[in-house]
Design an enzyme around this catalytic site. Structure first.
Site, PDB file in Angstrom:
ATOM      1  N   LYS A 130       0.832  -1.212   0.000  1.00  0.00           N
ATOM      2  CA  LYS A 130       0.000   0.000   0.000  1.00  0.00           C
ATOM      3  C   LYS A 130       0.866   1.262   0.000  1.00  0.00           C
ATOM      4  O   LYS A 130       0.573   2.231  -0.702  1.00  0.00           O
ATOM      5  CB  LYS A 130      -0.953  -0.024   1.208  1.00  0.00           C
ATOM      6  CG  LYS A 130      -2.085  -1.034   1.006  1.00  0.00           C
ATOM      7  CD  LYS A 130      -2.853  -1.334   2.285  1.00  0.00           C
ATOM      8  CE  LYS A 130      -3.856  -2.456   2.037  1.00  0.00           C
ATOM      9  NZ  LYS A 130      -4.533  -2.911   3.257  1.00  0.00           N
ATOM     10  N   GLN A 184      -4.553  -1.164   9.615  1.00  0.00           N
ATOM     11  CA  GLN A 184      -4.468  -2.493   8.981  1.00  0.00           C
ATOM     12  C   GLN A 184      -5.156  -3.539   9.869  1.00  0.00           C
ATOM     13  O   GLN A 184      -4.858  -3.655  11.054  1.00  0.00           O
ATOM     14  CB  GLN A 184      -3.001  -2.860   8.740  1.00  0.00           C
ATOM     15  CG  GLN A 184      -2.799  -4.195   8.032  1.00  0.00           C
ATOM     16  CD  GLN A 184      -3.369  -4.233   6.611  1.00  0.00           C
ATOM     17  OE1 GLN A 184      -3.243  -3.279   5.849  1.00  0.00           O
ATOM     18  NE2 GLN A 184      -4.026  -5.333   6.263  1.00  0.00           N
ATOM     19  N   ASP A 201     -10.568   3.614   4.301  1.00  0.00           N
ATOM     20  CA  ASP A 201     -11.043   2.243   4.116  1.00  0.00           C
ATOM     21  C   ASP A 201     -12.566   2.165   3.979  1.00  0.00           C
ATOM     22  O   ASP A 201     -13.107   1.109   3.648  1.00  0.00           O
ATOM     23  CB  ASP A 201     -10.615   1.408   5.335  1.00  0.00           C
ATOM     24  CG  ASP A 201      -9.681   0.287   4.949  1.00  0.00           C
ATOM     25  OD1 ASP A 201      -9.489   0.070   3.738  1.00  0.00           O
ATOM     26  OD2 ASP A 201      -9.147  -0.376   5.857  1.00  0.00           O
TER      27      ASP A 201
END
Ligand code: NAP
Length: 297
Positions: free
Chosen positions: A52, A96, A119
């Protein structure tokens, strides 16, 4: 039959995002910032974070990270989130997942400023999705929808695309979603409904999942069971999106769909790996860019 090559498609997004960033940067005087938080040292999570960050740089973003030990308390992780909430250079925050056992991931996600929720998992953004008002949408479901658009488009897979493929109206299409998690199943069903598809949502308590899938024009498998969806679950000409990522005995990755047998029946299918996975990362960048643009409004 179209193989929906997510790696190639994701690269198109990286290019489009980078182009937009290079036009916005001189105007705003700073680049979009992605802030990633990793708690613990799970090797798979470390690999995801590194990908990422690499992609963020490719898109012309600044990447910030905070690595915390697995023994961190809830308050310590929340403090790291608060730091990014306050940092004006950070537009999108990614915590994460999964976080180590004992940490309440829902409460931590809720601590992220919803305007920086790259997200798309914050309860406000999930609620806005239900109302059809979401500016950022969960990355994996959004990537799956983009792959459906690709399946219906005339785009030549593998060639350079000049612009984003238009969103397909799914009126009259029957979509079967297998799985009802907050991360994938539920938001993907909401997004399909938003596009006017008729949606069946199957889960572990559903009877005859195979029969429900057999009439579907689109199947999205988000279960976590290798090769659950077989050729006799799929009608001829269906579009099959395989979200599953499962590590099998020989160490390789495989999806929830029995690719070899299903591919010969459907009109389009995502491989695993190189299907939905790279699109998830590309959508994280797209969301971060949206958050960045939103910060100047
Ligand atoms: P999850 O939270 O474990 O949810 C799995 C869902 O599958 C649940 O809703 C469960 O039903 C349902 N299910 C289990 N057994 C079933 C069966 N036999 N028939 C029908 N439904 C069944 O998993 P998730 O987070 O949604 O992830 C699903 C898969 O996608 C995993 O392999 C994960 O690694 C992968 N994934 C990939 C990406 C990507 O970027 N490609 C991103 C996220 C996740 P109940 O609700 O009744 O338990």
């Amino acid at each position: 039959m179209k193989i929906l090559d997510g790696r190639w498609f994701a690269k198109q997004y990286h290019k489009w995002i980078k182009e937009e960033v290079e036009t916005l940067y001189p105007k705003h005087g700073r680049r979009p910032g992605l802030g990633v938080i990793l708690v613990g040292d799970n090797p798979a999570s470390k690999a995801y974070i590194s990908t990422k960050e690499k992609v963020a740089k490719k898109c012309g973003f600044e990447a910030f990270d905070q690595f915390l030990p697995a023994t961190s308390t809830f308050e310590e992780v929340k403090e790291a989130i608060e730091k990014f909430n306050k940092n004006e250079k950070v537009d999108g925050i990614l915590l994460q997942l999964p976080v180590p056992k004992g940490l309440d991931s829902n409460a931590l996600i809720s601590a992220i400023n919803f305007k920086k929720d790259a997200d798309g998992l914050h309860p406000i953004n999930q609620g806005l999705l239900q109302r059809g008002d979401a500016k950022v949408k969960s990355c994996t479901p959004l990537g799956a929808l983009k792959l459906i658009d690709l399946a219906y488009s005339e785009a030549e897979i593998g060639s350079e695309l000049a612009r984003e493929i238009p969103e397909k109206d799914l009126s009259g299409k029957l979509a079967a979603v297998i799985g009802r998690s907050i991360l994938v199943g539920k938001p993907v069903a909401s997004m399909l409904l938003e596009r006017n598809a008729t949606v069946i949502q199957a889960h572990s308590r559903t009877e005859n999942v195979k029969d429900l899938c057999k009439s579907a024009d689109i199947i999205i498998a988000a279960v976590g069971i290798p090769h659950l969806v077989k050729a006799d679950w799929v009608k001829d000409g269906a579009i099959v999106i395989d979200v599953g990522i499962n590590r099998i005995e020989d160490g390789s990755l495989t999806g929830d769909v029995d690719y070899e047998s299903v591919a010969s029946k459907c009109a389009a299918i995502t491989p695993v790996p190189r299907g939905v996975g790279p699109m998830t990362v590309a959508m994280l960048m797209k969301n971060t860019l949206e958050c960045y643009k939103g910060s100047f409004l």
